[in-house]
Scaffold this motif. Structure first.
Motif, short mmCIF file in Angstrom:
data_model
loop_
_atom_site.label_atom_id
_atom_site.label_comp_id
_atom_site.label_asym_id
_atom_site.label_seq_id
_atom_site.Cartn_x
_atom_site.Cartn_y
_atom_site.Cartn_z
N THR A 118 35.87 84.67 32.71
CA THR A 118 36.62 85.81 33.50
C THR A 118 36.96 85.12 34.97
N THR A 119 36.35 84.01 35.23
CA THR A 119 36.55 83.25 36.58
C THR A 119 36.00 84.30 37.78
N ILE A 120 35.08 85.06 37.48
CA ILE A 120 34.27 86.11 38.25
C ILE A 120 33.44 85.04 39.19
N GLY A 121 32.60 84.30 38.31
CA GLY A 121 31.56 83.10 39.05
C GLY A 121 30.76 83.57 40.32
N TYR A 122 29.91 84.64 40.29
CA TYR A 122 29.06 85.23 41.18
C TYR A 122 28.25 84.18 41.85
N THR A 224 38.38 92.64 40.58
CA THR A 224 39.18 91.65 40.99
C THR A 224 38.78 90.25 40.76
N THR A 225 37.56 90.08 40.12
CA THR A 225 37.22 88.53 39.78
C THR A 225 37.01 87.67 41.23
N ILE A 226 36.80 88.57 42.41
CA ILE A 226 36.34 87.60 43.36
C ILE A 226 34.84 87.10 43.27
N GLY A 227 34.12 87.80 42.87
CA GLY A 227 32.62 87.64 42.83
C GLY A 227 32.07 86.89 43.80
N PHE A 228 31.86 87.62 44.94
CA PHE A 228 31.26 86.61 45.85
C PHE A 228 29.84 86.66 45.67
N THR B 118 42.92 84.80 47.13
CA THR B 118 42.73 84.00 45.78
C THR B 118 41.81 84.55 44.75
N THR B 119 41.01 85.19 45.02
CA THR B 119 39.93 85.60 44.15
C THR B 119 38.91 84.49 43.88
N ILE B 120 39.00 83.69 44.81
CA ILE B 120 38.15 82.51 44.59
C ILE B 120 36.70 83.04 44.97
N GLY B 121 36.36 83.80 46.02
CA GLY B 121 35.07 84.24 46.22
C GLY B 121 33.92 83.35 46.34
N TYR B 122 33.89 82.45 46.92
CA TYR B 122 32.61 81.29 46.92
C TYR B 122 31.48 82.11 47.42
N THR B 224 40.52 76.85 39.34
CA THR B 224 40.50 78.00 38.45
C THR B 224 40.00 79.38 38.98
N THR B 225 39.83 79.35 40.28
CA THR B 225 39.25 80.39 41.19
C THR B 225 37.91 81.18 40.66
N ILE B 226 37.16 80.29 39.81
CA ILE B 226 35.80 80.58 39.62
C ILE B 226 34.87 80.89 40.93
N GLY B 227 34.89 79.70 41.51
CA GLY B 227 34.17 79.79 42.96
C GLY B 227 32.88 80.12 43.01
N PHE B 228 31.92 79.45 42.12
CA PHE B 228 30.44 79.57 42.07
C PHE B 228 29.81 79.71 43.37
K K Z 1 35.74 84.06 41.76
#
Ligand code: K
Ligand code: K
Lengths: 288, 288
Positions: A118-122, A224-228, B118-122, B224-228
């Motif tokens: 989902t590219t959330i990537g917490y 929003t799949t930002i997933g801080f 961008t919803t990357i949200g590192y 991919t805007t996953i941004g782990f």
């Molecule tokens: K993300």
């Protein structure tokens, strides 16, 4: 059952197999000891921190035991600094090994795969091993488009529901197009907001003991799949039936993101709509 | 200059104003002390950790100063545990205040806004104050669709370049459609991969002193805007001209994600294409 809907079902099933398969791969290739449960409070350890620690040790020695240290014994000082740094790091590790409080279950691997697709990537779980990182690239390269198609399909389903609702209203009432769309949008958006946003936020407030603002913020950041990853649900390892909670999270995420995509496409259409654009043009001409 | 391209330029300019405006808001409403620079090593502090600390203190007192403590003086023990916990937490804080190593510059606020849009949200920067969280919701609600439109437009621009290339080739060569698309895709994808993926990864390897795998993984996770957020570029506060590095990151992200969207739409089209679907159907019929 038509050919098309049968294909859609196969596609959905395929996605879940892909998710579970990825989870199985990560479950076996990742080192469980790297994936530790979250702690209530984190601190940083560096040289200056260790210096503080040594000062503290000295103070306790002076004040509690009442024995003064030689003031300029720098060799002892250095050794104490280095050793306490090592000891603390090691004690932290052995502690984690000792009390079996490792967070790397199969549901964690599923959680990781879902945050990739989902590219959330917490970032609470992320691949640590080299193979895990390589696998992440190939897994995401195929899986993210698949997940995107699935979300788009679900979002289409929501949109169609909205259009059906709109047409029903339109046939009944007067033919003021924008007024009708506005009313229908509110009628459609409100139940969705309640089901995918306010009720989950309330649930998180209850289950995680968060403030309602934090729970709302978490829901927004997730859908929003930002997933801080500053606050994350379903992470307490001592939670009863954690896997069930995590499966609930997966289902919520799939439906909620699809709903968010529906809202986004409405906002995008509004931003791109000719009427709004013309209005905006007029305003900007009037200003300049 | 046509009306349409003039609008596109206004739209682009509007986006950058929106980004800088959001950065300004966050720069002022967030507490700089919360946003600390990353440290090489993090440790967790909890009750058992403090117990270890006390044991350590006792060991040093015994071994270095050679003074035994009363073995069962539990009151002193408890007090030491509590005090050392507090002292360490406070010492950590005052230290951070003291050495001016705070990472909250204007470029950090821009970085935060860019990870929202961008919803990357590192998660290296995330809103901490209540108002920051509320602002995040409204800022993202409008900004994410705007950013999405911009990315889609850039992606369309890339796609059109690809189609033009494909048509040029097609007019010259034989009319085997799939062969032509395949060749054109490779011709188009390779330079893009080099420009948006391999060169940035090499740059990160050089600037951040990462392994090439880590840099590739970071590029993939970012675009991919996953941004782990397990590894993040442009975070070292002592980096010369950090703001320039971060602006470079912003430009790379905007172009790179648009390129990734282009690839995704190719993969999606391939997955959805009738020919591939029919092949897949045949295979699954043959299996079942
Ligand atoms: K993300
Ligand atoms: K993230």
């Amino acid at each position: 059952m038509g050919w098309k809907s049968s294909l859609a079902i196969k596609f959905h099933l395929g996605f879940w197999f892909y998710l579970v398969g990825g989870g199985a791969v990560y479950y076996y290739i990742e080192d469980p000891l790297y994936h530790l449960p979250p702690q209530p409070k984190t601190m940083t350890i560096n040289a200056t921190f260790c210096q503080h620690l040594v000062n503290l040790v000295e103070n306790y020695i002076r004040n509690i035991v009442n024995v003064p240290l030689e003031p300029n014994d720098s060799t002892v000082r250095k050794k104490v600094t280095r050793d306490s740094c090592n000891d603390l790091t090691n004690s932290g590790k052995s502690e984690e090994n000792g009390n079996h409080d490792v967070a790397w279950e199969f549901s964690s691997a599923l959680f990781l795969c879902m945050t990739i697709l989902t590219t959330i990537g917490y970032g609470c779980f992320s691949p640590n091993s080299s193979w895990g990182k390589v696998f992440c690239i190939f897994y995401g390269l195929i899986g993210i488009p698949i997940c995107g198609i699935l979300l788009a399909n679900t979002s289409d389903y929501f949109s169609n529901g909205f259009l059906r609702l709109y047409k029903q209203r339109q046939s009944k009432q007067q033919r003021d197009k924008w007024h009708g769309i506005f009313i229908a949008a509110i009628i459609f958006l409100l139940p969705g907001l309640v089901v995918f946003f306010f009720i989950p936020a309330a649930t998180f407030t209850y289950l995680e003991d968060w403030s309602y603002l934090d729970a709302t913020y978490f829901s927004f950041v997730t859908l929003t799949t930002i997933g801080f990853g500053d606050i994350i649900a379903a992470q307490e390892t001592n939670y009863p039936q954690l896997w069930l909670y995590r499966i609930g999270w997966i289902v919520w995420v799939m439906l909620g993101i699809a709903y968010w995509v529906t809202i986004i496409s409405f906002i995008t259409k509004a931003l791109r709509s000719k009427r709004l654009r013309e209005r905006w043009e007029k305003t900007s001409h009037a200003i300049s």
